[in-house]
Design an enzyme around this catalytic site. Structure first.
Site, PDB file in Angstrom:
ATOM      1  N   ASP A 250      -9.504  -5.580  -4.453  1.00  0.00           N
ATOM      2  CA  ASP A 250      -8.931  -4.578  -3.550  1.00  0.00           C
ATOM      3  C   ASP A 250      -9.834  -3.351  -3.557  1.00  0.00           C
ATOM      4  O   ASP A 250      -9.924  -2.639  -4.561  1.00  0.00           O
ATOM      5  CB  ASP A 250      -7.520  -4.219  -4.018  1.00  0.00           C
ATOM      6  CG  ASP A 250      -6.753  -3.364  -3.016  1.00  0.00           C
ATOM      7  OD1 ASP A 250      -7.384  -2.519  -2.343  1.00  0.00           O
ATOM      8  OD2 ASP A 250      -5.526  -3.538  -2.907  1.00  0.00           O
TER       9      ASP A 250
ATOM     10  N   HIS B 275      -7.346  -6.010  -0.146  1.00  0.00           N
ATOM     11  CA  HIS B 275      -6.167  -5.167   0.096  1.00  0.00           C
ATOM     12  C   HIS B 275      -5.258  -5.787   1.156  1.00  0.00           C
ATOM     13  O   HIS B 275      -4.035  -5.656   1.081  1.00  0.00           O
ATOM     14  CB  HIS B 275      -6.627  -3.778   0.547  1.00  0.00           C
ATOM     15  CG  HIS B 275      -5.531  -2.760   0.584  1.00  0.00           C
ATOM     16  ND1 HIS B 275      -4.813  -2.398  -0.537  1.00  0.00           N
ATOM     17  CD2 HIS B 275      -5.035  -2.016   1.610  1.00  0.00           C
ATOM     18  CE1 HIS B 275      -3.921  -1.467  -0.215  1.00  0.00           C
ATOM     19  NE2 HIS B 275      -4.034  -1.225   1.087  1.00  0.00           N
TER      20      HIS B 275
ATOM     21  N   SER C  37       0.829  -1.205   0.000  1.00  0.00           N
ATOM     22  CA  SER C  37       0.000   0.000   0.000  1.00  0.00           C
ATOM     23  C   SER C  37       0.871   1.265   0.000  1.00  0.00           C
ATOM     24  O   SER C  37       1.665   1.478  -0.908  1.00  0.00           O
ATOM     25  CB  SER C  37      -0.956  -0.040   1.197  1.00  0.00           C
ATOM     26  OG  SER C  37      -2.009   0.882   1.052  1.00  0.00           O
TER      27      SER C  37
END
Length: 276
Positions: A227, A256, A97
């Site tokens: 995601d 995610h 991320s």
């Protein structure tokens, strides 16, 4: 606990496990978490004989809750401080991320011999924000909403993110894992609200296009096609086209937070890429 002090005087907490002469794997966590988010990977890879290193980003986890420097340039400089202090060479840098953006910014500027490979997992590059160059990005109102929710009630906001879209626990048929949610919330609340507030701008508005183009080591891009935090079409599918030596691996139905809830699959594929 172990710390490195950066050039601007910030104490950065880090973990350093395994043989010091083994190949290092450096893990970069996502917003608003800490090095603890990599527990499943740190344990797996140290047991495979690697040296594993993970740090808490400034203002996050156990690192100093400073007021300033919550931007990608400082994040990358802090990584360099850890790398230099531990003299890590031929390392594999893995970022999730926001940590994927941190990896892109650091690896693009790393000194020769420091980096062997890179991995971006559910990562934010090339840019999350909708712009003229990237019309498929998210509108600024989405991130303004994040800031408003954080400022109003950070604790509840973090609980909602972790129990809903982050791990896909809001999807029909997906069994929630309360302990995973609790651990996400714990890590988030360890960090500083100022750092997390400023970090929203860092992860959403930073354009990593030139960083991705500059990276010249093999780079694996891993992304779940469900995601809900960093949509795959506006991130991984574009990022891999900018990389000189990029490879995209898509995980059907994964969220995610797949490095945690699907650690067995992710660890296996990471190991294959590192050894390959």
């Amino acid at each position: 606990m172990t710390y490195v002090t950066t050039r601007d005087g910030v104490e950065i907490f880090y973990k350093d496990w395994g043989p010091k002469d083994a190949q290092p794997i450096v893990f970069h966590h996502g917003w608003p978490l800490s090095a603890d988010d990599w527990d499943a990977q740190l344990t797996f890879f140290v047991n495979q004989g690697y040296r594993v290193v993970a740090h808490d980003r400034r203002g996050h986890g156990r690192s100093a809750q400073v007021s300033d420097g919550h931007d990608m340039d400082h994040y990358a400089a802090d990584v360099e401080a850890v790398v230099e202090a531990l003299d890590l060479r031929n390392a594999v840098h893995i970022g999730h991320s926001t940590g994927g953006g941190e990896v892109a910014r650091y690896v693009a500027r790393a000194k020769p011999g420091r980096v062997a490979k890179a991995v971006l997992i559910g990562a934010v590059p090339p840019i999350m924000l909708k712009t003229a160059d990237y019309p498929g990005g998210l509108p600024i109102e989405v991130f303004d909403g994040f800031r408003a929710a954080l400022a109003a009630d950070r604790s509840s906001f973090y609980r909602d993110v972790a129990s809903g879209p982050f791990y896909g626990f809001n999807r029909e048929g997906v069994e929630a894992r309360p302990a995973v949610v609790d651990n996400w919330w714990r890590q988030g609340m360890m960090g500083g609200a100022k750092a997390h507030y400023d970090g929203i701008k860092a992860f959403s508005e930073t354009d990593f296009t030139e960083d991705l183009k500059a990276i010249d080591v093999p780079t694996l891009v891993m992304h779940g096609d469900d995601d809900q935090i960093v949509p795959i079409d506006a991130s991984a599918k574009l990022a891999v086209k900018l990389l000189k030596k990029g490879e995209l691996k898509i995980y059907p139905g994964f969220s995610h937070g797949m490095a945690t809830v699907n650690a067995d699959v992710i660890n296996r594929d990471l190991l294959a890429f590192i050894k390959g």
